[in-house]
Design a protein around this motif. Structure first.
Motif, PDB file in Angstrom:
ATOM      1  N   GLY A 210       0.777  -1.240   0.000  1.00 18.81           N
ATOM      2  CA  GLY A 210       0.000   0.000   0.000  1.00 18.81           C
ATOM      3  C   GLY A 210       0.802   1.280   0.000  1.00 18.81           C
ATOM      4  N   ALA A 211       2.075   1.215  -0.388  1.00 17.47           N
ATOM      5  CA  ALA A 211       2.921   2.423  -0.431  1.00 17.47           C
ATOM      6  C   ALA A 211       3.954   2.259  -1.526  1.00 17.47           C
ATOM      7  CB  ALA A 211       3.611   2.638   0.916  1.00 17.47           C
ATOM      8  N   ALA A 212       4.501   3.377  -1.955  1.00 14.87           N
ATOM      9  CA  ALA A 212       5.567   3.356  -2.954  1.00 14.87           C
ATOM     10  C   ALA A 212       6.779   2.616  -2.392  1.00 14.87           C
ATOM     11  CB  ALA A 212       5.954   4.782  -3.334  1.00 14.87           C
ATOM     12  N   PHE A 213       7.568   2.014  -3.262  1.00 17.82           N
ATOM     13  CA  PHE A 213       8.759   1.275  -2.840  1.00 17.82           C
ATOM     14  C   PHE A 213       9.670   2.146  -1.979  1.00 17.82           C
ATOM     15  CE2 PHE A 213      13.146  -0.111  -3.377  1.00 17.82           C
ATOM     16  CZ  PHE A 213      13.045  -1.446  -3.004  1.00 17.82           C
ATOM     17  N   ALA A 214       9.892   3.370  -2.417  1.00 17.04           N
ATOM     18  CA  ALA A 214      10.800   4.272  -1.697  1.00 17.04           C
ATOM     19  C   ALA A 214      10.271   4.659  -0.322  1.00 17.04           C
ATOM     20  CB  ALA A 214      11.065   5.519  -2.531  1.00 17.04           C
ATOM     21  N   ALA A 215       8.972   4.524  -0.084  1.00 18.42           N
ATOM     22  CA  ALA A 215       8.379   4.898   1.200  1.00 18.42           C
ATOM     23  C   ALA A 215       8.304   3.728   2.177  1.00 18.42           C
ATOM     24  CB  ALA A 215       6.983   5.474   0.980  1.00 18.42           C
ATOM     25  N   LEU A 216       8.622   2.533   1.721  1.00 18.39           N
ATOM     26  CA  LEU A 216       8.533   1.351   2.584  1.00 18.39           C
ATOM     27  C   LEU A 216       9.704   1.282   3.551  1.00 18.39           C
ATOM     28  CD1 LEU A 216       7.554  -1.402  -0.021  1.00 18.39           C
ATOM     29  CD2 LEU A 216       6.059  -0.277   1.639  1.00 18.39           C
ATOM     30  N   PRO A 217       9.498   0.600   4.683  1.00 11.55           N
ATOM     31  CA  PRO A 217      10.634   0.354   5.577  1.00 11.55           C
ATOM     32  C   PRO A 217      11.636  -0.598   4.898  1.00 11.55           C
ATOM     33  CG  PRO A 217       8.619  -0.641   6.448  1.00 11.55           C
ATOM     34  CD  PRO A 217       8.243   0.097   5.213  1.00 11.55           C
ATOM     35  N   ALA A 218      12.855  -0.574   5.362  1.00 13.28           N
ATOM     36  CA  ALA A 218      13.945  -1.349   4.756  1.00 13.28           C
ATOM     37  C   ALA A 218      13.615  -2.845   4.647  1.00 13.28           C
ATOM     38  CB  ALA A 218      15.226  -1.151   5.555  1.00 13.28           C
ATOM     39  N   GLU A 219      12.940  -3.391   5.646  1.00 16.87           N
ATOM     40  CA  GLU A 219      12.636  -4.830   5.625  1.00 16.87           C
ATOM     41  C   GLU A 219      11.725  -5.179   4.452  1.00 16.87           C
ATOM     42  OE1 GLU A 219      11.652  -2.913   8.513  1.00 16.87           O
ATOM     43  OE2 GLU A 219      13.734  -3.078   9.149  1.00 16.87           O
ATOM     44  N   ARG A 220      10.739  -4.353   4.188  1.00 17.08           N
ATOM     45  CA  ARG A 220       9.816  -4.584   3.062  1.00 17.08           C
ATOM     46  C   ARG A 220      10.538  -4.403   1.731  1.00 17.08           C
ATOM     47  NH1 ARG A 220       6.435  -7.543   5.576  1.00 17.08           N
ATOM     48  NH2 ARG A 220       4.994  -6.492   6.978  1.00 17.08           N
ATOM     49  N   GLN A 221      11.401  -3.382   1.646  1.00 22.89           N
ATOM     50  CA  GLN A 221      12.182  -3.179   0.431  1.00 22.89           C
ATOM     51  C   GLN A 221      13.072  -4.389   0.159  1.00 22.89           C
ATOM     52  OE1 GLN A 221      14.260   0.489   1.191  1.00 22.89           O
ATOM     53  NE2 GLN A 221      12.542   1.762   0.510  1.00 22.89           N
ATOM     54  N   ASP A 222      13.717  -4.894   1.207  1.00 18.37           N
ATOM     55  CA  ASP A 222      14.571  -6.077   1.058  1.00 18.37           C
ATOM     56  C   ASP A 222      13.762  -7.276   0.577  1.00 18.37           C
ATOM     57  OD1 ASP A 222      16.732  -4.587   1.897  1.00 18.37           O
ATOM     58  OD2 ASP A 222      16.776  -5.442   3.928  1.00 18.37           O
ATOM     59  N   GLU A 223      12.569  -7.438   1.091  1.00 13.69           N
ATOM     60  CA  GLU A 223      11.697  -8.541   0.699  1.00 13.69           C
ATOM     61  C   GLU A 223      11.397  -8.476  -0.805  1.00 13.69           C
ATOM     62  OE1 GLU A 223       7.161  -9.934   1.800  1.00 13.69           O
ATOM     63  OE2 GLU A 223       8.348  -8.919   3.336  1.00 13.69           O
ATOM     64  N   LEU A 224      11.066  -7.303  -1.283  1.00 12.03           N
ATOM     65  CA  LEU A 224      10.765  -7.138  -2.712  1.00 12.03           C
ATOM     66  C   LEU A 224      12.013  -7.319  -3.573  1.00 12.03           C
ATOM     67  CD1 LEU A 224       8.294  -4.141  -2.453  1.00 12.03           C
ATOM     68  CD2 LEU A 224       7.731  -6.471  -3.185  1.00 12.03           C
ATOM     69  N   LEU A 225      13.151  -6.859  -3.109  1.00  8.34           N
ATOM     70  CA  LEU A 225      14.389  -7.035  -3.874  1.00  8.34           C
ATOM     71  C   LEU A 225      14.830  -8.490  -3.900  1.00  8.34           C
ATOM     72  CD1 LEU A 225      16.365  -3.830  -2.830  1.00  8.34           C
ATOM     73  CD2 LEU A 225      15.344  -4.337  -5.061  1.00  8.34           C
ATOM     74  N   ARG A 226      14.629  -9.223  -2.795  1.00  5.12           N
ATOM     75  CA  ARG A 226      14.946 -10.659  -2.794  1.00  5.12           C
ATOM     76  C   ARG A 226      14.043 -11.409  -3.781  1.00  5.12           C
ATOM     77  NH1 ARG A 226      16.105  -9.822   2.661  1.00  5.12           N
ATOM     78  NH2 ARG A 226      14.000 -10.269   3.332  1.00  5.12           N
ATOM     79  N   ALA A 227      12.779 -11.014  -3.859  1.00  6.46           N
ATOM     80  CA  ALA A 227      11.860 -11.632  -4.826  1.00  6.46           C
ATOM     81  C   ALA A 227      12.304 -11.329  -6.258  1.00  6.46           C
ATOM     82  CB  ALA A 227      10.432 -11.134  -4.601  1.00  6.46           C
ATOM     83  N   ALA A 228      12.763 -10.104  -6.511  1.00  7.87           N
ATOM     84  CA  ALA A 228      13.257  -9.747  -7.851  1.00  7.87           C
ATOM     85  C   ALA A 228      14.513 -10.544  -8.185  1.00  7.87           C
ATOM     86  CB  ALA A 228      13.534  -8.253  -7.921  1.00  7.87           C
ATOM     87  N   GLU A 229      15.375 -10.737  -7.200  1.00  5.50           N
ATOM     88  CA  GLU A 229      16.590 -11.518  -7.427  1.00  5.50           C
ATOM     89  C   GLU A 229      16.252 -12.978  -7.727  1.00  5.50           C
ATOM     90  OE1 GLU A 229      20.956 -11.999  -5.385  1.00  5.50           O
ATOM     91  OE2 GLU A 229      19.236 -11.842  -4.050  1.00  5.50           O
ATOM     92  N   ALA A 230      15.294 -13.541  -7.002  1.00  2.00           N
ATOM     93  CA  ALA A 230      14.866 -14.919  -7.256  1.00  2.00           C
ATOM     94  C   ALA A 230      14.271 -15.047  -8.658  1.00  2.00           C
ATOM     95  CB  ALA A 230      13.852 -15.362  -6.195  1.00  2.00           C
TER      96      ALA A 230
END
Length: 188
Positions: free
Chosen positions: A106-126
């Protein structure tokens, strides 16, 4: 009667202005205010890029990606160096990352806390790993993003001198050594 500011009043006013910047950023959904003008990216893509770069190379006891100008380097690479399809893939990936963040959290990537950003980046890496196993291997934006981020970081002065071990003159220089100390020269 016009009032003139003395140095102390000007300093206090400037300091108060600096304190309002984080409040304005929070008021805009927690997005970072850009201090540079993107060449190839939109403002939203640049904000996503800044957040992603900082998560790939976060600040520790050495400066992070944002502090050394990695987002500006990546933007310039997209504008001037990447081929059109590579640039479009990276831009689409940044937009997709932001879309996923909004859909899941429910928020822009840049507005998310670091843990949520890491979660999305790990999914992109996978996802990039899956793309790499296809025949023929398919390119993925995350691989380009990670590569450009690390190249930019370790090419910067802080990255090369603080994050890496740096020895400007490796070993002792001995010029004009007598040939009898060396013996024959090397063929290869």
């Amino acid at each position: 009667m016009t009032a003139m500011l003395n140095r102390r009043e000007a300093f206090v006013g400037a300091l108060a202005g600096l304190w309002t910047i984080p409040a304005l950023a929070r008021a805009q959904g927690g997005l970072a205010v850009l201090t540079w003008r993107p060449q190839a990216l939109t403002v939203e893509e640049a904000q996503t890029l800044m957040a992603a770069c900082e998560r790939i190379v976060p600040a520790t006891d050495t400066p992070g990606a944002i502090a050394v100008g990695v987002p500006q380097f990546v933007d310039r690479a997209v504008a001037e160096w990447c081929e059109a399809d590579e640039a479009q893939r990276l831009r689409s990936g940044l937009v997709g990352l932001d879309v996923q963040a909004r859909a899941r959290f429910g928020a822009a990537f840049a507005a998310l806390p670091a843990e949520r950003q890491d979660e999305l980046l790990r999914a992109a890496e996978a996802e990039a790993d899956v793309f790499a196993t296809q025949q023929p291997p398919q390119p993925h934006y995350f691989l380009a993003l990670r590569e450009l981020t690390t190249v930019a970081y370790f090419s910067s002065q802080p990255g090369a001198t603080q994050a890496l071990r740096y020895d400007p003159v490796p070993g002792e220089y001995r010029g004009c050594v007598p040939l009898k100390e060396i013996g024959r020269t090397w063929a290869t």
